[in-house]
Scaffold this active site. Structure first.
Site, PDB file in Angstrom:
ATOM      1  N   ARG A   8      44.740 -43.683 -10.648  1.00 19.67           N
ATOM      2  CA  ARG A   8      45.999 -44.465 -11.430  1.00 19.67           C
ATOM      3  C   ARG A   8      46.478 -42.834 -10.371  1.00 19.67           C
ATOM      4  O   ARG A   8      46.757 -42.229 -10.961  1.00 19.67           O
ATOM      5  CB  ARG A   8      45.964 -43.903 -13.029  1.00 19.67           C
ATOM      6  CG  ARG A   8      47.363 -43.930 -13.553  1.00 19.67           C
ATOM      7  CD  ARG A   8      48.000 -44.196 -14.880  1.00 19.67           C
ATOM      8  NE  ARG A   8      49.193 -44.443 -15.134  1.00 19.67           N
ATOM      9  CZ  ARG A   8      48.988 -44.438 -15.980  1.00 19.67           C
ATOM     10  NH1 ARG A   8      48.437 -44.827 -17.629  1.00 19.67           N
ATOM     11  NH2 ARG A   8      50.312 -44.329 -16.345  1.00 19.67           N
TER      12      ARG A   8
ATOM     13  N   ARG B 136      48.979 -51.139 -14.047  1.00 16.81           N
ATOM     14  CA  ARG B 136      48.677 -50.258 -13.339  1.00 16.81           C
ATOM     15  C   ARG B 136      46.069 -50.322 -13.503  1.00 16.81           C
ATOM     16  O   ARG B 136      46.175 -50.585 -14.300  1.00 16.81           O
ATOM     17  CB  ARG B 136      48.603 -48.627 -14.186  1.00 16.81           C
ATOM     18  CG  ARG B 136      48.168 -49.919 -15.656  1.00 16.81           C
ATOM     19  CD  ARG B 136      48.983 -48.778 -16.968  1.00 16.81           C
ATOM     20  NE  ARG B 136      50.414 -48.999 -16.660  1.00 16.81           N
ATOM     21  CZ  ARG B 136      50.809 -48.586 -17.458  1.00 16.81           C
ATOM     22  NH1 ARG B 136      50.546 -47.149 -18.197  1.00 16.81           N
ATOM     23  NH2 ARG B 136      52.766 -48.159 -17.173  1.00 16.81           N
TER      24      ARG B 136
ATOM     25  N   ASP C 100      45.499 -43.416 -23.391  1.00 12.80           N
ATOM     26  CA  ASP C 100      46.876 -43.464 -24.483  1.00 12.80           C
ATOM     27  C   ASP C 100      45.372 -42.778 -26.127  1.00 12.80           C
ATOM     28  O   ASP C 100      44.782 -43.494 -26.465  1.00 12.80           O
ATOM     29  CB  ASP C 100      47.366 -44.351 -25.040  1.00 12.80           C
ATOM     30  CG  ASP C 100      48.109 -44.769 -24.584  1.00 12.80           C
ATOM     31  OD1 ASP C 100      49.074 -43.358 -23.675  1.00 12.80           O
ATOM     32  OD2 ASP C 100      48.810 -45.907 -23.942  1.00 12.80           O
TER      33      ASP C 100
ATOM     34  N   ASP D  83      44.561 -47.360 -18.029  1.00 10.80           N
ATOM     35  CA  ASP D  83      45.766 -46.691 -18.990  1.00 10.80           C
ATOM     36  C   ASP D  83      45.007 -46.341 -20.102  1.00 10.80           C
ATOM     37  O   ASP D  83      44.298 -46.933 -20.850  1.00 10.80           O
ATOM     38  CB  ASP D  83      46.752 -47.337 -19.363  1.00 10.80           C
ATOM     39  CG  ASP D  83      48.734 -46.281 -20.200  1.00 10.80           C
ATOM     40  OD1 ASP D  83      48.411 -45.407 -19.693  1.00 10.80           O
ATOM     41  OD2 ASP D  83      48.229 -46.971 -21.060  1.00 10.80           O
TER      42      ASP D  83
END
Length: 162
Positions: A83, A94, A99, A97
């Site tokens: 990334r 992507r 989070d 990811d």
């Protein structure tokens, strides 16, 4: 230790292998211990719709890391899997990811980290896997399973185990 909830997803490359590798890398040291992992879900793209579908999942971990140290570890894992946040389209394709959705009951609003995640209760692609592992968890004053009832989860499909 604090319990943290994280969402992982991606839509480029061998996504399910990337997600499994990312979880292993996140938890390879004693400062993060995996408590629960949802199934993988195939989800329609969000934000930028002209891109491949995503695979999303959520995990619950116990950690001795501070929220900012956990964020730094998550971003290091993202970089290890290719990334490049500086050169990608927001909400675009992507490889990975990660989070942080919640860190205990901590409320934090800083330029680099907001907890709980500010758009958590708007995103079915997060709430569906999160409800699998933490349906009764209250985040931002709302139970996860109740938040899920308020969003459209059309097109989200639970994937069989790899």
């Amino acid at each position: 230790m604090a319990e943290a909830l994280l969402a992982l997803g991606g839509n480029l490359g061998e996504v399910r292998a990337t997600l499994a590798g990312a979880i292993a890398m996140l938890c390879e040291r004693s400062d993060i211990r995996l408590l629960a992992r949802s199934s993988d879900y195939l989800t329609p793209p969000w934000g930028v719709e002209d891109q491949p579908p995503f695979v999303n999942l959520c995990i619950a971990v116990d950690t001795t890391l501070t929220p900012h140290a956990l964020l730094a570890r998550a971003q290091a894992v993202e970089r290890a899997f290719g990334r490049d946040r500086a050169h990608e389209q927001r909400w675009g394709p992507r490889t990975l990811d990660i989070d942080i959705l919640a860190y205990g009951d901590l409320v934090l609003n800083e330029p680099d980290l907001t907890l709980p995640h500010p758009r958590l209760n708007e995103r079915a692609f997060v709430l569906v896997p999160l409800a699998e592992i933490a349906p009764a968890r209250i985040i931002a004053g709302v139970r996860v399973d109740e938040a899920l009832k308020r969003v459209d989860n059309t097109g989200i499909k639970k994937l069989p185990p790899p």
